[in-house]
Every structure is written in C-alpha cells, then in structure tokens.
Write an enzyme that holds these catalytic residues in place. Structure first.
Site, short mmCIF file in Angstrom:
data_model
loop_
_atom_site.label_atom_id
_atom_site.label_comp_id
_atom_site.label_asym_id
_atom_site.label_seq_id
_atom_site.Cartn_x
_atom_site.Cartn_y
_atom_site.Cartn_z
N TRP A 257 -46.90 -53.83 -72.85
CA TRP A 257 -45.44 -54.02 -72.87
C TRP A 257 -45.00 -55.31 -72.18
CZ3 TRP A 257 -40.91 -51.83 -74.54
CH2 TRP A 257 -39.74 -52.20 -73.87
N ASN A 259 -41.12 -57.23 -71.20
CA ASN A 259 -39.68 -57.46 -71.39
C ASN A 259 -39.27 -58.75 -70.71
OD1 ASN A 259 -39.87 -55.23 -69.25
ND2 ASN A 259 -37.68 -55.52 -69.11
N ASP A 260 -38.34 -58.77 -69.81
CA ASP A 260 -37.71 -60.03 -69.39
C ASP A 260 -38.68 -61.12 -68.93
OD1 ASP A 260 -35.87 -57.99 -69.44
OD2 ASP A 260 -35.34 -58.12 -67.34
N GLN A 276 -41.93 -59.27 -67.27
CA GLN A 276 -42.00 -57.84 -67.00
C GLN A 276 -43.09 -57.24 -67.88
OE1 GLN A 276 -38.89 -55.89 -65.05
NE2 GLN A 276 -39.96 -57.59 -64.06
N ASP A 388 -31.72 -57.87 -60.17
CA ASP A 388 -32.03 -59.13 -60.86
C ASP A 388 -31.49 -60.31 -60.04
OD1 ASP A 388 -32.96 -57.36 -62.72
OD2 ASP A 388 -31.22 -57.55 -64.03
N GLU A 442 -26.71 -57.50 -66.18
CA GLU A 442 -28.08 -57.70 -65.73
C GLU A 442 -28.41 -59.19 -65.83
OE1 GLU A 442 -30.53 -53.86 -66.84
OE2 GLU A 442 -29.86 -54.84 -68.67
N1 DQQ Z 1 -35.02 -55.37 -67.12
C1 DQQ Z 1 -35.52 -55.24 -65.79
C2 DQQ Z 1 -34.35 -55.16 -64.91
C3 DQQ Z 1 -33.29 -55.82 -65.72
C4 DQQ Z 1 -33.59 -55.38 -67.12
C5 DQQ Z 1 -36.42 -54.05 -65.67
C6 DQQ Z 1 -33.08 -56.26 -68.18
O1 DQQ Z 1 -34.58 -55.78 -63.67
O2 DQQ Z 1 -32.04 -55.46 -65.29
O3 DQQ Z 1 -37.59 -54.23 -66.42
O4 DQQ Z 1 -33.81 -56.14 -69.37
#
Ligand code: DQQ
Length: 714
Positions: A257, A259-260, A276, A388, A442
């Site tokens: 996985w 993400n950010d 992430q 964040d 966020e």
């Molecule tokens: N993803 C993170 C957070 C953020 C969110 C968690 C935004 O810190 O707010 O994986 O996609």
C-alpha cells in the site's frame, strides 16, 4: 524429508480440551503423518519435523514453561512450529517476537471465515493446493482467536488477513511467519476448529490448510521475511511486474500500500520521496514511511522503509503524514504519530547521508495537545482531528502548518512557530474555510510562488488551492480552484532551487478486493511544477525531466483534420505520452479514445467540448466491474486558445495537463491485452489537430532479477 511423510508432535499443555482432543484425533487420521503427543516431561519430541500447539483456551499465566522448552528444542534442531488459535501468543515466550498479537479474544463465527492470503505469498507451500487466496475454514461456533490488527510483528511477516462472509477484512491479520535460527514458526490465529462441524467445502479447506501449514513447516522451515533491502524490494517489484495495470514511470510502492507523499527533500544530490506505506499488504493500516530515491527525477530506486511505528511510542499505530526539512545540515522529519484515538506531531532526525536511518526524538510528541481555545472536531476515531505537518523557515524562525477541522466552522490550517523545531508556539489559524470547503483539512501546505502564495488543502474529496498573500501569520485568498479534478490527493512539494516540485497520491478507483488481488495499491503523480503565469494565474506542468522518460516516438509530429470518422492512430501501448494541439473549429467536440481494444469493447474517452469542458469518461474503461465507471470533468479556461494537451498513460493512470494550467488525473483498469489503441474523432463538424506526437515511455523504477523475485516466494 526423504519422502512425503512427516512426524508431528502434538503439544499437550495439560488436560486436553474437547477441541484439542478433536484436533489430535484429526491429526491421527492424516495419511503420511506420524502423530505423537509431546507431553510435559516427555522427550518424544526428538526427531520431530514439526510441533503443533493448538490452544483454544486463553493463556492466563502465559506459555507454560514445559511447552516453551519443548518448542524451543524443536526450533533448535531445525524443525518447525505451528501455533494455532491462541497459541500464536507464544511467539514472545519463544523469543522470536517482541510484539504480541494485539487482539486475542473469543469470537462467534456465523459466516464462512478464514485467511485472506497475500498474493505476494500465494505460492507458499501452506496454500499451494488452493486456487484462491480466500480460504474460509470455519462457518460456525465459538473460537478463540489471535491476530495482529493495529500493530505488526517486529520480526515476523504477515501472510494473511481475514476473509469473512464474502468480504475481505485485510486488517485482521491472522497468519504470520517467523524464522528462528535453523527453525521456523507459523502463527495461525484464524478459527481453525476441529471440534465443530462445518459445511463440507469449508471443512475441506480447513483440512487442506491445516495440513498445508504442517507440511510447509515440516518440509523446510525457512519462511518469508519482510523484504527489507533494496534487492528484496526489487524482487517484489519484479514479482508484480507483469501486471499491465501497474504504472511503470509513475512512482509505485514495491508492492503493498502507498498513500500520501511525505518528507520530500533534496539531500546530498538526491531527491528523496518518502510515502505512506503499509508493508503488510495493499490496504491502509499500520502505516510506515516507504522511501524512494532519484538522482535525476527520471530513474528511481527503492530504499528500505525509513520510519516504522514504535510499539511503545506515541506512533504505535502509525507514522502518518509529515515533511522533512534541512535543520542546518541535519535532516529532520515532522510527522503525525498515531496511538489509539490520539494523533500528535512527532520528530525524527537523520545523520545518515542516504537518509536510511532515522532517530526518533526522545520527547515525542513535540506538541502535546491541539490548541485549547479551539473547538477541534472529535470523531469516533479521533480525540481531535489534528494532523499532517508542513514546515518552512523564514530567517531564524520555523513555521509549521497542521491540518484540522473546527466545530461549526469547518476545515482549517493552524500556524505554529519555533526557534528549534522542538518547542512550538501556536500563532493562530492561518486560514479557515468558509464552511463549504469540507469539515476537515488534511495535508495543508503553503508555497511561495513569488508574487503570490499558494495554500492547498485536501478535504477528503478534492485538493483545494487558494492564491493570495501570507502576511502577519494570516493568509488572505484572492482566488481559488481545484488543483486536479480527478483521482489526486494529499499533494506535497519539494523546493528545488527556484522551482517547486509537487507529487500527489493517485488513489485506486477500484474496490478493495481488486486492490488485494493486485497485491499493490496507490501510485504517485508525476512531479509537477507549480508556478504563477504572467496573468497571475496558476500554472501546472510536468517537471522538464519527465521528457527524459520518452522512448521511441511512435507517431508525429503530424497535423490533420478530423471529422466524424474515427481515425485510429498508428501507435499503441499502455505506457505512452501524447502531446496534442487541437482546435475545435466548427466541431462541437473531439473525442480522444485511449486504452482502446480493436473492437472498442474497452476504451476510455477523453472528450473536449466547445465551451472548454474536458472530461474523462470511464463507462467502458474496464470489463472488470470492480473498477470505477463514472465521468470526471473540468473546465479548461480561458477558451481563447487552442487546447494543448499532454496526456500521460501509464498502466492504469491517465494524467492530463491542459493548456499548462488545468489537470485531471484518472485511474482506469483495462482488462484486455489488446486494450492499447488510440483513436480520435470529431462530433458535429470538423476539427483540426494542429500537431500530434506520441512517445513510448520508459520505466522509472529499477526491478530485480528473477532470483530476487523468487526470494519473496518460497
Ligand atoms: N493520510 C494520512 C494522514 C492524512 C491522510 C494517513 C491524507 O496523515 O491526513 O495515512 O490522505
């Protein structure tokens, strides 16, 4: 083993329960198994291929010493140990693990339930007999279970989540593997019950899985380990490399996985992108910081995971989003540590020139509560929506933005200041939404674009941007917009000389089951340069280096007129860049079709309509009904120029840049091997393609050798 028979020691831990009696009876009936009982004070465990401890009672006083001793002997002699139901907790007593399964309970099973095996390990000998990764082994009864749910083992590798009642529940991680000297351990915390009846197909699965686990551990104890170095990561990449939906020149995780984007920083001549990352599979949970590095923004390589949750720290349940800055020669990361319902800023530093090793600050979290005078939104999941971090320096002062949501007001970006990155003073809200811009913001970030500043925030749906001025701790917005009108979220930027390079998470537009089956989820956008045009408006363009990824030119430069006859382009592929200049003339619309099969059963339309409407229509993008079928659109203004379009196609990404200002990124999942065509047609009149070029694009990520690929398999 010389032949396929093997010797299993069934561990006795006191007067047997009915379930233990049933399991032992079951074992005695297996062909090719010589079953013996390993009892207290009994030395019959000598020459065991595998020991099996099946424990359905809670371990009130921990693992009994004789059991620990017996299992340790087996491991020492190079044998395997299978720990089922609550026995999975014995991994700490055996010294192979420091983090206990965080869920140990009795559950009532009412629907077919069992492991959801990771595709990365789908040829593990325990499941070699199955053609599916969804393996219900129990459909009724009460069962003691043990699993990892919000934390990961520190030394073991997760092999399976849970499949229950036809639904994937990946965060219930019920199978884990450890290597222990010459031996190995498999923990199977799923309801594997022998004393309960079950539907025949479920009982058959149970038998095959239980035998598979015993045989796997008897046959060769080496178990998969979490890929930790560059070669092992490249191995994962190679293993997933045949998936045509997997982007090749957009940054992807090696598997699992993403993400950010986080911690973007240019350091010692390299661009570092952290992100992430969940090493336990393609789902959002147990978040670490993954790491990729490039010297030129063109070729990228995987680095080991940079930040992992500390089981005893304020980031026990995740190292969420944050940034990295240069603190006079020390790379310093600020990120959100998650623990239970709390999320607070944490700090880590690195003295490693390659930014592989990070040391967490001893006094984390560095801010202990959100500002007391604010009504920060509380939810079922969070005590306070407060997370964040983006940090920059002006003179001797550091500034930090934190995203939040305020009761009655909505999303807000909070401003803090500091002299040393550790002690922070709350300055007040930098900017608060007007109540229509989402309840929580966020990943806020403030970029200096010269004459104006740009603030962007992610509000669960869109990335909103505001252009205006930052002065005296407040931001005043003159105008606003949406940074990208498609699948694009939580961007973060890196200051690179005079330019600002921005990456964002491109989330999947297919369901969780499809993501599980792919073995990976999430990719990053191309690096974008955000700047102000001479008209004071936002410009967005791919970084110049992206053109280095161009390989063979497949078409153009060419010019032609279009009418309602479909014109197929002499170029095909899943990894292409198209550059197009188009005038509608008297046509009402032009339709560019990409990822098109020859019979057009699959295709994705990019439709540009008079008036400046640009859409991506996904209704026929995929034959897989788990993929999105909606239309995403934006208005491309000003309309007083022809449309210039750069379209980046990459496996499942369509990333569009229109008139160097407007962006729309879509995720689509063609299933057919021949869904690689391109065509164009006009509607309602004639249109003119003033120029068109198509290039094949090269891969940006280093993959491994076939050997490395097989090292993540058994
Ligand atoms: N993803 C993170 C957070 C953020 C969110 C968690 C935004 O810190 O707010 O994986 O996609």
């Amino acid at each position: 083993m010389a032949d396929s028979s093997f010797r299993v020691g069934f561990v006795s831990d006191g007067p047997p329960s009915a379930e233990q009696d049933a399991a032992l009876a079951w074992l005695g009936e297996r062909d090719g198994v010589e079953a013996v009982t390993v009892a207290d004070g009994d030395d019959s465990q000598g020459n065991l291929d595998v020991a099996w401890w099946h424990r359905d009672e809670p371990l009130a006083d921990g693992t009994p010493a004789p059991v620990t001793a017996a299992l340790a002997d087996v491991l020492e002699s190079g044998g395997g140990v299978v720990l089922s139901l609550r026995a999975m907790e014995a991994v700490t007593a055996l010294g192979v693990e420091t983090v206990l399964p965080d869920v140990t309970t009795i559950e009532t099973v009412a629907e077919p339930t069992g492991p959801l095996w990771r595709v990365l390990y789908d040829d593990h000998p325990a499941v070699a007999d199955f053609e599916t990764v969804r393996i219900p082994v129990c459909d009724r009864g009460e069962s003691a279970v043990a699993r990892y749910e919000s934390v990961l083992p520190a030394h073991g590798e997760i092999l399976a989540g849970t499949h229950c009642g036809g639904t994937d529940v990946p965060q219930e991680m019920v199978v884990a593997a450890w290597n222990a000297g010459a031996g190995a351990v498999l923990g199977v915390g799923t309801p594997l019950l022998f004393g309960e009846s079950a539907a025949p197909s479920v009982a058959e699965n149970r038998d095959r899985l239980a035998m598979g686990c015993l045989r796997a551990l008897a046959g060769g104890p080496t178990q998969p380990e979490r890929p930790a170095d560059a070669a092992a990561m490249a191995g994962m990449r190679t293993r997933l490399g045949t998936d045509p939906s997997r982007p090749a020149y957009h940054l992807t995780p090696p598997a699992n996985w993403l993400n950010d984007p986080n911690g973007l920083i240019a350091w010692n001549g390299c661009y570092h992108v952290f992100y992430q990352y969940n090493p336990a599979g393609p789902f959002h949970n147990t978040i670490h910081w993954g790491h990729a590095v490039s010297e030129d923004l063109v070729e990228w390589r995987d680095e080991p995971v940079a930040l992992a949750p500390s089981p005893d720290g304020p980031d026990r349940h995740g190292c969420w989003s944050g940034c990295a800055v240069d603190d006079d020669g020390t790379a310093t990361a600020l990120y959100t540590g998650g623990k239970g319902r709390s999320q607070l800023p944490c700090l880590a530093t690195s003295e490693d020139p390659d930014l592989r090793e990070w040391h967490k600050h001893g006094d984390n979290p560095i801010i202990e509560t959100p500002p007391a005078d604010l009504d920060v939104i509380e939810t079922e999941h969070w005590e306070a929506e407060f997370r964040d971090h983006s940090v920059w320096r002006e003179g001797d002062t550091w500034y930090q933005l934190i995203g939040t949501g305020l009761d009655g007001a909505g999303g807000a970006a909070l401003l803090y200041s500091s002299g040393d990155l550790r002690e922070w003073h709350y300055e007040g809200p930098l900017f608060v939404g007007d109540g229509t811009d989402g309840s929580v913001w966020e990943c806020p970030e403030l970029l200096d674009l010269g004459e104006k500043q740009l603030l962007h925030v992610s509000n669960y749906e869109d990335v909103l941007y505001f252009l205006g001025e930052f002065e005296d701790g407040r931001f005043r917005a003159d105008c606003r917009g949406v940074l990208d009108h498609g699948d694009f979220y939580a961007p973060q930027s890196l200051k690179d000389g005079d330019r600002s390079l921005t990456w964002a998470w491109l989330p999947e537009a297919r369901d969780l089951e499809a993501q599980w089956d792919a073995g990976w989820s999430g990719t990053l956008s191309l690096p974008r340069v955000l700047s102000l045009g001479p008209d004071g408006r936002l410009r967005q363009e791919p970084a110049a280096e992206v053109t280095e990824l161009r390989g063979r030119r497949l078409a153009g430069p060419t010019a032609f007129d279009l009418d309602s006859d479909r014109r197929r382009l002499p170029a095909t592929g899943r990894r292409l860049e198209l550059e197009l200049e188009l005038e509608l003339a008297d046509a009402t619309a032009v339709e560019l079709s990409v990822f098109e099969s020859p019979d057009r059963e699959e295709h994705t339309h990019i439709r540009y309509t008079h008036g400046g409407d640009l859409r991506v229509e996904r209704a026929a993008s995929s034959l897989d009904n788990r993929a999105a079928t909606d239309t995403q659109g934006m208005t491309v203004t000003p309309y007083d120029e022809p449309l210039t379009l750069r379209a980046f196609l990459d496996g499942s990404v369509v990333e569009l840049y229109a008139n160097r200002r407007h962006c729309l990124t879509s995720r689509v999942y063609p299933t057919r091997e021949d869904s690689t065509g391109l065509s164009l047609r006009a509607e309602g009149g004639r249109a003119s393609v003033r120029s068109l070029s198509v290039w094949e694009m090269r891969s940006a990520m280093a993959t491994g050798t076939a050997d490395a690929a097989s090292s993540v398999r058994l």
